[in-house]
Design an enzyme around this catalytic site. Structure first.
Site, mmCIF file in Angstrom:
data_model
loop_
_atom_site.group_PDB
_atom_site.id
_atom_site.type_symbol
_atom_site.label_atom_id
_atom_site.label_comp_id
_atom_site.label_asym_id
_atom_site.label_seq_id
_atom_site.Cartn_x
_atom_site.Cartn_y
_atom_site.Cartn_z
ATOM 1 N N GLY A 170 -6.853 29.810 29.422
ATOM 2 C CA GLY A 170 -7.605 28.938 28.534
ATOM 3 C C GLY A 170 -6.798 28.288 27.449
ATOM 4 O O GLY A 170 -7.352 27.850 26.436
ATOM 5 N N LYS A 178 -6.985 24.014 29.395
ATOM 6 C CA LYS A 178 -7.506 22.921 28.582
ATOM 7 C C LYS A 178 -6.969 21.555 29.013
ATOM 8 O O LYS A 178 -7.668 20.547 28.920
ATOM 9 C CB LYS A 178 -7.162 23.170 27.106
ATOM 10 C CG LYS A 178 -7.970 24.288 26.455
ATOM 11 C CD LYS A 178 -9.424 23.911 26.302
ATOM 12 C CE LYS A 178 -10.177 24.869 25.403
ATOM 13 N NZ LYS A 178 -10.322 26.211 25.993
ATOM 14 N N ASP A 213 -16.048 25.084 23.083
ATOM 15 C CA ASP A 213 -15.164 25.400 21.961
ATOM 16 C C ASP A 213 -14.348 24.173 21.560
ATOM 17 O O ASP A 213 -14.118 23.263 22.361
ATOM 18 C CB ASP A 213 -14.228 26.555 22.324
ATOM 19 C CG ASP A 213 -13.438 26.295 23.601
ATOM 20 O OD1 ASP A 213 -14.024 25.730 24.541
ATOM 21 O OD2 ASP A 213 -12.246 26.634 23.656
ATOM 22 N N ASP A 214 -13.926 24.159 20.306
ATOM 23 C CA ASP A 214 -13.026 23.130 19.776
ATOM 24 C C ASP A 214 -13.586 21.729 19.953
ATOM 25 O O ASP A 214 -12.902 20.832 20.465
ATOM 26 C CB ASP A 214 -11.648 23.232 20.432
ATOM 27 C CG ASP A 214 -11.031 24.599 20.242
ATOM 28 O OD1 ASP A 214 -11.303 25.216 19.208
ATOM 29 O OD2 ASP A 214 -10.301 25.049 21.135
ATOM 30 N N TYR A 254 -17.160 30.390 17.797
ATOM 31 C CA TYR A 254 -16.744 31.482 18.680
ATOM 32 C C TYR A 254 -16.038 32.623 17.959
ATOM 33 O O TYR A 254 -15.528 33.538 18.593
ATOM 34 C CB TYR A 254 -15.861 30.959 19.807
ATOM 35 C CG TYR A 254 -14.648 30.152 19.371
ATOM 36 C CD1 TYR A 254 -13.504 30.765 18.886
ATOM 37 C CD2 TYR A 254 -14.659 28.769 19.452
ATOM 38 C CE1 TYR A 254 -12.397 30.037 18.501
ATOM 39 C CE2 TYR A 254 -13.562 28.017 19.069
ATOM 40 C CZ TYR A 254 -12.439 28.661 18.596
ATOM 41 O OH TYR A 254 -11.340 27.920 18.212
ATOM 42 N N ASN A 282 -7.295 36.214 22.102
ATOM 43 C CA ASN A 282 -6.141 35.330 21.884
ATOM 44 C C ASN A 282 -4.938 36.059 21.298
ATOM 45 O O ASN A 282 -4.025 35.400 20.785
ATOM 46 C CB ASN A 282 -6.529 34.187 20.946
ATOM 47 C CG ASN A 282 -7.449 33.184 21.607
ATOM 48 O OD1 ASN A 282 -7.239 32.808 22.753
ATOM 49 N ND2 ASN A 282 -8.485 32.770 20.893
ATOM 50 N N ASP A 335 0.038 28.999 22.234
ATOM 51 C CA ASP A 335 0.041 27.543 22.357
ATOM 52 C C ASP A 335 -0.016 26.824 21.021
ATOM 53 O O ASP A 335 0.015 25.601 20.978
ATOM 54 C CB ASP A 335 -1.115 27.069 23.248
ATOM 55 C CG ASP A 335 -2.470 27.540 22.754
ATOM 56 O OD1 ASP A 335 -2.528 28.298 21.778
ATOM 57 O OD2 ASP A 335 -3.487 27.132 23.369
ATOM 58 N N ASN A 378 -6.333 35.691 26.883
ATOM 59 C CA ASN A 378 -5.799 34.327 27.001
ATOM 60 C C ASN A 378 -4.340 34.399 26.571
ATOM 61 O O ASN A 378 -4.042 34.323 25.385
ATOM 62 C CB ASN A 378 -6.594 33.377 26.114
ATOM 63 C CG ASN A 378 -6.091 31.953 26.184
ATOM 64 O OD1 ASN A 378 -5.651 31.491 27.229
ATOM 65 N ND2 ASN A 378 -6.135 31.243 25.061
#
Length: 1013
Positions: free
Chosen positions: A23, A54, A130-131, A174, A235, A240, A268
């Site tokens: 993810g 993504k 999300d985001d 989230y 996470n 990233d 992730n």
């Protein structure tokens, strides 16, 4: 929830899901990598994979488009392979960026897309919101009561349309910090809890986007609000958000006792697929356990630990006892994972293209110069040689930084959002081993990059927060690519980015003790005991280099010693001479292979250097503390320093050098590994760290010369570093998201240099230079030695004609003229402020096995040879503290000698070029020559000259060379430097410009470039 089928072999609930979510932002994994992952998931007892990259072509940006026949084949093969391995393949789609929830056409498109995937054999789906912007369109506002109601309506309808399969939802809020206003009071989350079908699981990252710990309280809180236990989207190992960090530490900060409270855990991990052996393997170990190991030793204080410490630096009661089968200990899990990872390096695989990671558009660096810090925080100076007090950086200070950084992007206010551009479209479903990058297809989505992120009032940070999942990567610039990875082909439209599989592990946590008192040879790092964080266990102190004997960290259970020769153990056997076994002669090739073979200890070191988002490994802490101690106690090396402290200073210097050599050896062994995929993904991080260690070692060796004033601590104060008040505490507490502290261990080490030249010195990279070869190491920088005079003069000769050789401008008997004019005055009058770059080529020495000889005698200055080959000097930088005084010294101690060596009558020779005549006239007219304008010399009194041969093996070496020299000037109290060059010398103008110099004045044929630091 109830547990079922609990037995000694597998007590875990059958409804508990555990696995991996792909993810992250950046280049997706390939089809072959995913299939390899399925095999490993089955082997380790995990059961789910979520497809959610993504930046994959049709997952987010083009979510409406159906898959082509070719893409369908790849996706179908993935689903089939997962099913054959017993792994649930969950297909996720992210439509939230631009979907109109009230549009029946949009819902139909969404159904059609998921129906297509269902026909491929997929039985598990997920919608990710999300985001994204938490606001509805005007059309949606006319239909739905709230944003949550819109998402619930679409999700429930899709779930029912697909026949109510296993389904997951990632909400917009989230984590706790994104819940508005709080978790319990969030209308959004409460709506999900009451309105969303109970058959749909909801993902949750914990208290933060990247949560250091997950507690029973926080899980119970979100469970109550959502009316169901969450699936943790973890996470912890995601990288990233930071170009310079990779996380190889074990899964920790979550007790297995949470498992009954959760619906599942999905990690992730790192963007680099091959770097995820440790994160995923230790997660599997965690999921198979019922409880954490006893924590009775975890909070032992430093003074108690020292009292219990034995001669070998190990506390007997700290040695892990035998643990039950279902008791989780992250160090034990790490060791087991490393043992499984090591064979991966021997599997021959081909290196592919670079891993593209998100790249923020605005990075605000710390500016730790004396003037900057004084203007920001008004610290007071002291003339003592004690450690200078370093202030805490506040948000107000950060707001002022742009005014002090002309080279940097403007700082954005806390109410503004970062606006990264969209990443080039990538497709991982058209080739089994490649990810296709196609810049000709525009990415229509530029995502929101800041949501519910506020800058705290007081934090020691290097950059403002940048959300982990809200950044889209830019294609790597050529200079970044040259530093980050080995790429021999430029990227173009439809260029191929191939990848690899690798697994990475981390070493057991080890505590670093700072104690000025040396007892029975115990190690010490600094004079301030460090407070243990609650989650950091006390570990054996095994991070000192060996004295002269075997090093368990180096030759553990290996048949060869460090230099590749056979180890000969002393024997107490009563065998007679004629019964002794003849030694087996080892070939040179076997020795070389043994010397280049990676060991478990190498991987322990690797993991320790790239540990976790909120924690540096023990060896990383050792490097930080040793360098800090050495710089803050540098005055002890001066002639009037105390004898015991001077001896301790030299001991710590050798130890720092030993660990630096271990890191270089690790890089060499990694370069020799058969698995080029592993090497390609790990090398950028290790290269950067080795380069930083080379810089720090160079500065320490300059300090060893003792050519600085007694008030050096005052001259070097003001930097915001790991040792600033509150910095380490903020870093390790987990109170801040880890993107607040950019760069990881390498950045924390770099910031310890008493100035920051990083942002502009990075531009020293020649744009046309090829990437360094796979086996190359960063060039070393070191202080000038008398033996370097000839190579330095040769470099001057090869570059003084606008970057070219000037041999044809001077007759054979006057070839020394350019060097005598340009560089020899520095080498003769200020040799203590001269540095050189040394390229040791592809050969190496076993420099990771230094002894502990405390002798203070000067080391011989003979030629140092590596594998029988003398390292080559490829660059130099020389300086004088005060240009005016330097010119006066030349008039007294240099010019008279040159006037004798080059009589003025020589200008009458017909075979002399104009350049040769000008050099001779320079000596005879020296006192009447024009100097730098008063404004230049007043603000930038130091004088500098620097030349470097083209060095494609390490194009960043000039930046490190200059950084080291400027740090030496800073230690002597200077804060500005200038260089004087000919107006026709375009090569040097570009060279200095890339190193952060700007033109301040021009006088006839002379140009004056300067910079502050």
């Amino acid at each position: 929830m109830t547990e079922s089928s609990v037995d000694d072999g597998d007590f875990r609930r059958k409804d508990f899901i555990c696995g991996v979510v792909e993810g992250f932002y950046g280049r997706p994994w390939t089809t072959e990598q995913r299939k390899d992952l399925f095999i490993k998931l089955k082997k380790w007892g995990l059961d789910m994979y979520v497809y959610a990259p993504k930046d994959d072509y049709k997952h987010r940006a083009y979510w409406r488009e159906l898959y082509t026949v070719e893409e369908a084949e790849h996706l179908t093969s993935l689903i089939s392979e997962a099913k054959s391995q017993g792994i649930t393949f969950c297909y996720a789609l992210s439509p939230g960026l631009d979907i109109t929830y009230s549009s029946q056409k949009e819902i139909t498109i969404l159904k059609r897309k998921l129906e297509q995937v269902s026909q491929f054999g997929c039985t598990c789906f997920s919608l990710l919101f999300d985001d994204i912007e938490p606001e509805m369109s005007e059309a949606d506002k006319q239909i739905f009561q709230s944003f949550a109601h819109a998402q619930v309506s679409v999700t429930n309808e899709i779930h029912q349309h697909l026949g109510c399969p296993r389904f997951l939802l990632c909400p917009t809020q989230y984590c706790s910090t994104r819940a508005v206003p709080t978790v319990n009071s969030s209308e959004y989350l409460n709506t999900l809890g009451t309105k969303l079908s109970q058959e749909i699981d909801i993902m949750w990252t914990g208290p933060k986007v990247i949560s250091k710990t997950l507690t029973t309280e926080c899980i119970e809180e979100i469970t109550q609000v959502l009316r169901r236990p969450p699936v943790i989207w973890d996470n912890l190992h995601a990288n990233d958000y930071d170009q310079k960090r990779i996380f190889l530490g074990p899964y920790c900060g979550r007790s297995p006792e949470l498992i009954p409270l959760l619906r599942g855990v999905l990690t992730n991990p790192n963007c680099e697929y091959n770097a995820n052996m440790i994160p995923i393997r230790t997660l599997a170990h965690w999921a198979s356990c019922r409880m954490d190991a006893p924590a009775h030793n975890e909070a032992v204080s430093w003074d108690i630990k020292l009292e219990r410490e034995g001669d070998q630096g190990v506390c007997e009661d700290e040695v892990p006892l035998a643990l039950g089968k279902h008791v989780y200990h992250h160090r034990q899990a790490l060791r087991q994972a490393i043992n499984e990872w090591l064979p991966e390096f021997s599997i021959p695989k081909t290196a592919q293209g670079p891993v593209i990671k998100p790249q923020p558009t605005a990075i605000i660096p710390i500016v730790p110069s004396v003037n900057t810090c004084m203007s920001l925080v008004g610290t007071t100076s002291t003339a003592s040689v004690s450690v200078a007090q370093i202030p805490t950086v506040t948000t107000t200070h950060l707001q002022a930084l742009p005014d002090l950084c002309a080279q940097q992007p403007p700082l954005m206010s806390t109410s503004e959002n970062f606006n990264p551009v969209s990443n080039p479209v990538m497709n991982s479903l058209v080739s089994p081993t490649k990810v296709i990058l196609n810049e000709s297809i525009p990415n229509p989505i530029i995502p929101m990059a800041n949501s519910n992120i506020a800058v705290p009032s007081e934090i020691p940070i290097s950059t403002l927060p940048v959300p982990i999942l809200g950044l889209k990567p830019l294609e790597e610039k050529i200079d970044e690519a040259m530093e980050k990875i080995d790429v021999h082909e430029s990227l173009s439209n439809d260029s191929v980015l191939e990848t690899s599989f690798m697994d990475v592990r981390k070493e057991e946590d080890q505590i670093i003790v700072d104690d000025d008192e040396q007892k029975n040879g115990d190690m010490s790092v600094g004079d301030t005991p460090q407070t243990l964080s609650p989650s950091r266990p006390v570990e054996p102190l095994d991070v000192d280099p060996p004295s002269t004997a075997a090093d368990s960290d180096v030759v553990m259970n290996e048949p060869y010693s460090e230099n590749g020769s056979m180890q000969v153990e002393p024997s107490n056997s009563p065998l007679s001479a004629d019964m002794m076994v003849e030694p087996v002669e080892v070939s040179d090739e076997a020795r070389e292979q043994s010397a280049n073979a990676l060991t478990a200890d190498d991987l322990l070191l690797l993991c320790d250097l790239f540990y976790l988002p909120f924690e540096h490994g023990s060896r990383g802490l050792r490097l930080l503390h040793d360098f800090h101690w050495l710089t803050t106690h540098a005055a002890s090396i001066l002639p009037r320093g105390s004898k015991p402290e001077t001896s301790e200073w030299r001991r710590r210097l050798r130890r720092f050098g030993w660990w630096g050599a271990r890191a270089r050896r690790l890089a060499r062994r990694l370069a020799a590994a058969a698995n080029r995929e592993l090497h390609a993904e790990l090398r950028p991080y290790l290269w950067d760290l080795c380069a930083v260690l080379a810089l720090l070692a160079a500065f320490l060796h300059w300090l060893e010369l003792g050519k600085f004033p007694a008030n050096i601590a005052t001259n070097m104060q003001g930097s915001y570093t790991w040792f600033s008040r509150g910095w380490r505490e903020a870093f390790e507490s987990g109170a801040q998201e880890p993107w607040v502290f950019r760069g990881g261990l390498a950045a924390d080490l770099r910031r310890l240099v008493p100035l920051d030249c990083g942002p502009d010195l990075r531009h020293a990279l020649p744009l046309a230079a090829p990437p360094p070869p796979p086996c190359a190491l960063p060039h070393r920088v070191r202080p000038y030695a008398p033996r370097d005079e000839l190579p330095v003069c040769t470099i001057c000769h090869k570059t003084c004609r606008d970057g070219a050789d000037c041999s044809d401008l001077f007759p054979s008997d006057l070839q020394s003229l350019p060097a005598d004019r340009l560089v020899m005055p520095f080498l003769t009058l200020t040799p203590e402020l001269c540095m050189v770059i040394e390229d040791d080529g592809d050969c190496f020495t076993d420099d990771a096995t230094e002894g502990d000889d405390d002798s203070e005698g000067d080391k011989p200055e003979g030629e140092v040879k590596v594998n029988g080959v003398k390292p080559e000097i490829v660059g130099y930088a020389c300086a004088a503290l005060n240009s005016k005084e330097f010119y006066k010294k030349q008039e007294i101690a240099w010019i008279p000698e040159m006037c004798i060596k080059y009589p003025e009558e020589l200008v009458q020779r017909e075979d002399l070029s104009q350049a040769a005549k000008e050099c001779i006239s320079h000596f005879h007219q020296f006192s009447s020559l024009e100097r730098a304008p008063a404004a230049v010399s007043a603000a930038h009194p130091a004088l500098l000259t620097c030349c470097v041969l083209p060095a494609p093996r390490d194009p960043h070496a000039p930046a490190r060379l200059l950084t080291c020299l400027l740090a030496a000037l800073r230690a002597n109290g200077a804060s500005g430097v200038h260089a004087c060059i000919n107006s026709t010398d375009h090569y040097l103008q570009q060279f200095y410009s890339k190193l952060g110099f700007v033109e301040l004045a021009r006088d006839g044929t002379r140009v004056y470039l300067a910079r502050s630091f």
